[in-house]
Design a protein around this motif. Structure first.
Motif, PDB file in Angstrom:
ATOM      1  N   ALA A 134      48.214  54.609 -32.916  1.00 37.80           N
ATOM      2  CA  ALA A 134      47.937  55.417 -34.099  1.00 37.80           C
ATOM      3  C   ALA A 134      49.212  56.128 -34.532  1.00 37.80           C
ATOM      4  O   ALA A 134      50.115  56.374 -33.727  1.00 37.80           O
ATOM      5  N   TYR A 135      49.286  56.442 -35.822  1.00 42.84           N
ATOM      6  CA  TYR A 135      50.401  57.232 -36.303  1.00 42.84           C
ATOM      7  C   TYR A 135      50.274  58.667 -35.799  1.00 42.84           C
ATOM      8  O   TYR A 135      49.174  59.200 -35.647  1.00 42.84           O
ATOM      9  N   LYS A 136      51.414  59.309 -35.568  1.00 46.19           N
ATOM     10  CA  LYS A 136      51.439  60.703 -35.161  1.00 46.19           C
ATOM     11  C   LYS A 136      51.131  61.600 -36.357  1.00 46.19           C
ATOM     12  O   LYS A 136      51.299  61.184 -37.505  1.00 46.19           O
ATOM     13  N   PRO A 137      50.688  62.844 -36.121  1.00 47.59           N
ATOM     14  CA  PRO A 137      50.381  63.743 -37.241  1.00 47.59           C
ATOM     15  C   PRO A 137      51.531  63.902 -38.234  1.00 47.59           C
ATOM     16  O   PRO A 137      51.295  63.920 -39.449  1.00 47.59           O
ATOM     17  N   SER A 138      52.761  64.020 -37.753  1.00 52.13           N
ATOM     18  CA  SER A 138      53.885  64.165 -38.678  1.00 52.13           C
ATOM     19  C   SER A 138      54.079  62.907 -39.523  1.00 52.13           C
ATOM     20  O   SER A 138      54.505  62.978 -40.689  1.00 52.13           O
ATOM     21  N   GLU A 139      53.752  61.752 -38.955  1.00 49.41           N
ATOM     22  CA  GLU A 139      53.845  60.500 -39.702  1.00 49.41           C
ATOM     23  C   GLU A 139      52.722  60.406 -40.739  1.00 49.41           C
ATOM     24  O   GLU A 139      52.924  59.861 -41.836  1.00 49.41           O
ATOM     25  N   ILE A 140      51.556  60.940 -40.400  1.00 48.23           N
ATOM     26  CA  ILE A 140      50.464  60.975 -41.378  1.00 48.23           C
ATOM     27  C   ILE A 140      50.877  61.822 -42.578  1.00 48.23           C
ATOM     28  O   ILE A 140      50.615  61.473 -43.730  1.00 48.23           O
ATOM     29  N   TYR A 141      51.539  62.936 -42.295  1.00 49.75           N
ATOM     30  CA  TYR A 141      52.018  63.789 -43.387  1.00 49.75           C
ATOM     31  C   TYR A 141      52.938  63.000 -44.326  1.00 49.75           C
ATOM     32  O   TYR A 141      52.831  63.096 -45.554  1.00 49.75           O
ATOM     33  N   ALA A 142      53.814  62.201 -43.742  1.00 52.58           N
ATOM     34  CA  ALA A 142      54.716  61.390 -44.550  1.00 52.58           C
ATOM     35  C   ALA A 142      53.953  60.348 -45.360  1.00 52.58           C
ATOM     36  O   ALA A 142      54.294  60.065 -46.510  1.00 52.58           O
ATOM     37  N   LEU A 143      52.904  59.793 -44.773  1.00 49.53           N
ATOM     38  CA  LEU A 143      52.073  58.829 -45.497  1.00 49.53           C
ATOM     39  C   LEU A 143      51.417  59.479 -46.715  1.00 49.53           C
ATOM     40  O   LEU A 143      51.379  58.911 -47.808  1.00 49.53           O
ATOM     41  N   VAL A 144      50.875  60.671 -46.510  1.00 45.91           N
ATOM     42  CA  VAL A 144      50.223  61.397 -47.607  1.00 45.91           C
ATOM     43  C   VAL A 144      51.244  61.716 -48.693  1.00 45.91           C
ATOM     44  O   VAL A 144      50.975  61.581 -49.899  1.00 45.91           O
ATOM     45  N   ASP A 145      52.414  62.151 -48.266  1.00 48.62           N
ATOM     46  CA  ASP A 145      53.490  62.502 -49.185  1.00 48.62           C
ATOM     47  C   ASP A 145      53.858  61.308 -50.059  1.00 48.62           C
ATOM     48  O   ASP A 145      53.922  61.391 -51.288  1.00 48.62           O
ATOM     49  N   GLN A 146      54.099  60.163 -49.436  1.00 46.88           N
ATOM     50  CA  GLN A 146      54.480  58.959 -50.170  1.00 46.88           C
ATOM     51  C   GLN A 146      53.352  58.480 -51.077  1.00 46.88           C
ATOM     52  O   GLN A 146      53.578  58.037 -52.203  1.00 46.88           O
ATOM     53  N   ALA A 147      52.128  58.569 -50.567  1.00 46.22           N
ATOM     54  CA  ALA A 147      51.003  58.066 -51.342  1.00 46.22           C
ATOM     55  C   ALA A 147      50.797  58.853 -52.624  1.00 46.22           C
ATOM     56  O   ALA A 147      50.384  58.305 -53.643  1.00 46.22           O
ATOM     57  N   GLY A 148      51.084  60.164 -52.576  1.00 47.48           N
ATOM     58  CA  GLY A 148      50.982  60.958 -53.792  1.00 47.48           C
ATOM     59  C   GLY A 148      51.887  60.430 -54.880  1.00 47.48           C
ATOM     60  O   GLY A 148      51.503  60.349 -56.052  1.00 47.48           O
ATOM     61  N   ALA A 149      53.105  60.053 -54.499  1.00 45.35           N
ATOM     62  CA  ALA A 149      54.034  59.479 -55.472  1.00 45.35           C
ATOM     63  C   ALA A 149      53.518  58.145 -56.002  1.00 45.35           C
ATOM     64  O   ALA A 149      53.667  57.828 -57.195  1.00 45.35           O
ATOM     65  N   GLN A 150      52.900  57.345 -55.136  1.00 40.23           N
ATOM     66  CA  GLN A 150      52.339  56.064 -55.566  1.00 40.23           C
ATOM     67  C   GLN A 150      51.201  56.277 -56.564  1.00 40.23           C
ATOM     68  O   GLN A 150      51.108  55.575 -57.587  1.00 40.23           O
ATOM     69  N   LYS A 151      50.342  57.220 -56.262  1.00 39.05           N
ATOM     70  CA  LYS A 151      49.172  57.461 -57.118  1.00 39.05           C
ATOM     71  C   LYS A 151      49.576  57.952 -58.504  1.00 39.05           C
ATOM     72  O   LYS A 151      48.923  57.643 -59.505  1.00 39.05           O
ATOM     73  N   ALA A 152      50.636  58.730 -58.556  1.00 42.22           N
ATOM     74  CA  ALA A 152      51.092  59.258 -59.839  1.00 42.22           C
ATOM     75  C   ALA A 152      51.580  58.156 -60.767  1.00 42.22           C
ATOM     76  O   ALA A 152      51.647  58.350 -61.982  1.00 42.22           O
ATOM     77  N   ARG A 153      51.908  56.987 -60.214  1.00 39.81           N
ATOM     78  CA  ARG A 153      52.436  55.879 -61.019  1.00 39.81           C
ATOM     79  C   ARG A 153      51.387  54.820 -61.354  1.00 39.81           C
ATOM     80  O   ARG A 153      51.705  53.818 -61.989  1.00 39.81           O
ATOM     81  N   ILE A 154      50.150  55.013 -60.929  1.00 41.83           N
ATOM     82  CA  ILE A 154      49.112  54.027 -61.207  1.00 41.83           C
ATOM     83  C   ILE A 154      48.845  53.959 -62.712  1.00 41.83           C
ATOM     84  O   ILE A 154      48.647  54.997 -63.366  1.00 41.83           O
ATOM     85  N   ARG A 155      48.815  52.773 -63.263  1.00 36.37           N
ATOM     86  CA  ARG A 155      48.556  52.583 -64.693  1.00 36.37           C
ATOM     87  C   ARG A 155      47.114  52.964 -65.033  1.00 36.37           C
ATOM     88  O   ARG A 155      46.225  52.854 -64.215  1.00 36.37           O
ATOM     89  N   MET A 156      46.916  53.395 -66.258  1.00 39.18           N
ATOM     90  CA  MET A 156      45.614  53.895 -66.692  1.00 39.18           C
ATOM     91  C   MET A 156      44.468  52.908 -66.451  1.00 39.18           C
ATOM     92  O   MET A 156      43.445  53.287 -65.871  1.00 39.18           O
TER      93      MET A 156
END
Length: 273
Positions: free
Chosen positions: A11-33
């Motif tokens: 499993a990913y460590k908690p600090s790695e989960i934080y990085a996943l959430v961080d990156q995913a926010g940037a991905q979600k902001a770019r999703i086309r309408m």
């Protein structure tokens, strides 16, 4: 070659989960309408299907009886399992996008765009399933009385009660999303989702997207609740869900891991829902 999992925990460590959430926010902001609307509609459908299954499980039982509610919660977990594993955009889980805003990867405007579109799409999906359940005749086969009881109990909650229950609910929902990111397999994700979701249902907490299904379902079944009752509940529960997810889980983990070393180089293929 060294064992990548010397502890035996894959499993990913908690600090790695934080990085996943961080990156995913940037991905979600770019999703086309169009894609964002489709994924949002799917999430509303998925949560509504879980809510419909929960309603059937509770039919013929004492809804205040703990073991029955826990079983209903396990069934209701279907909704978030579909969201996470199949892929969809859920408003309550997206409360975690606040982390990406704090890290300056997403602007407040992009956050509000995501939340508003996803909220509308979730609403449309939930209403669609409520209409299909009514058209199927299931509300005439015992399900209707249970649906009425669920909505009337929610409408009877005071504002403070509903707000507090909504905060607690989305703490558990966002923790379910957080835990699912730790798992590297579909089976692992499912196991991490079930327990927090079953627990929030067991405790009788308030989830805004689920209520987008529960209230219309009950009104179609002839409940003594109306759109005013629905709107009042939805407004306060939505605020509580945002407070619990963004102000609770996201803020707590920002304090814990916000200044830790980024692990984005090993998680580029991951997404959060």
């Amino acid at each position: 070659m060294a064992d990548p999992n010397p502890t035996g925990i894959d499993a990913y460590k908690p600090s790695e989960i934080y990085a996943l959430v961080d990156q995913a926010g940037a991905q979600k902001a770019r999703i086309r309408m169009p894609q964002l609307l489709a994924l949002s509609l799917l999430a509303g459908v998925f949560i509504a299907l879980g809510a419909a299954a929960y309603t059937m499980v509770m039919t013929g039982t004492d809804m205040s009886f703990g073991p029955a509610r826990f079983l209903g919660g396990i069934v209701f977990s279907l909704g978030l399992i579909l969201v996470i594993v199949a892929g969809a955009e859920l408003f309550t889980g997206n409360a975690l996008l606040v982390i990406a805003v704090v890290e300056k990867l997403v602007s407040p405007g992009q956050l509000l765009r995501n939340w508003s579109i996803v909220y509308i799409g979730n609403f449309a999906g939930a209403i669609l399933i409520a209409g299909l359940v009514w058209a199927s005749g299931l509300l005439n086969a015992g399900l209707g009385e249970t649906a009425i009881g669920i909505a009337e109990s929610k409408a009877a909650l005071g504002m403070t009660e509903a707000f507090a229950r909504a905060i607690l609910c989305n703490i558990l929902v966002c923790l379910a999303v957080w835990l699912s990111l730790a798992a590297r397999s579909a089976a692992g994700k499912i196991l991490t989702i079930v327990w927090p979701i079953a627990s929030f249902v067991l405790l009788g907490l308030e989830h805004s997207i689920a209520n987008m299904y529960f209230f219309p379902q009950a009104m179609l079944a002839g409940a003594a609740v109306d759109w005013t009752d629905f709107g009042q509940n939805l407004f306060i529960v939505t605020l509580g869900n945002v407070a619990g997810g963004a102000g609770g889980v996201a803020f707590a983990y920002r304090l814990a891991y916000g200044n830790s070393e980024s692990h984005l180089d090993i998680v580029n293929d991951q997404k959060i829902i």
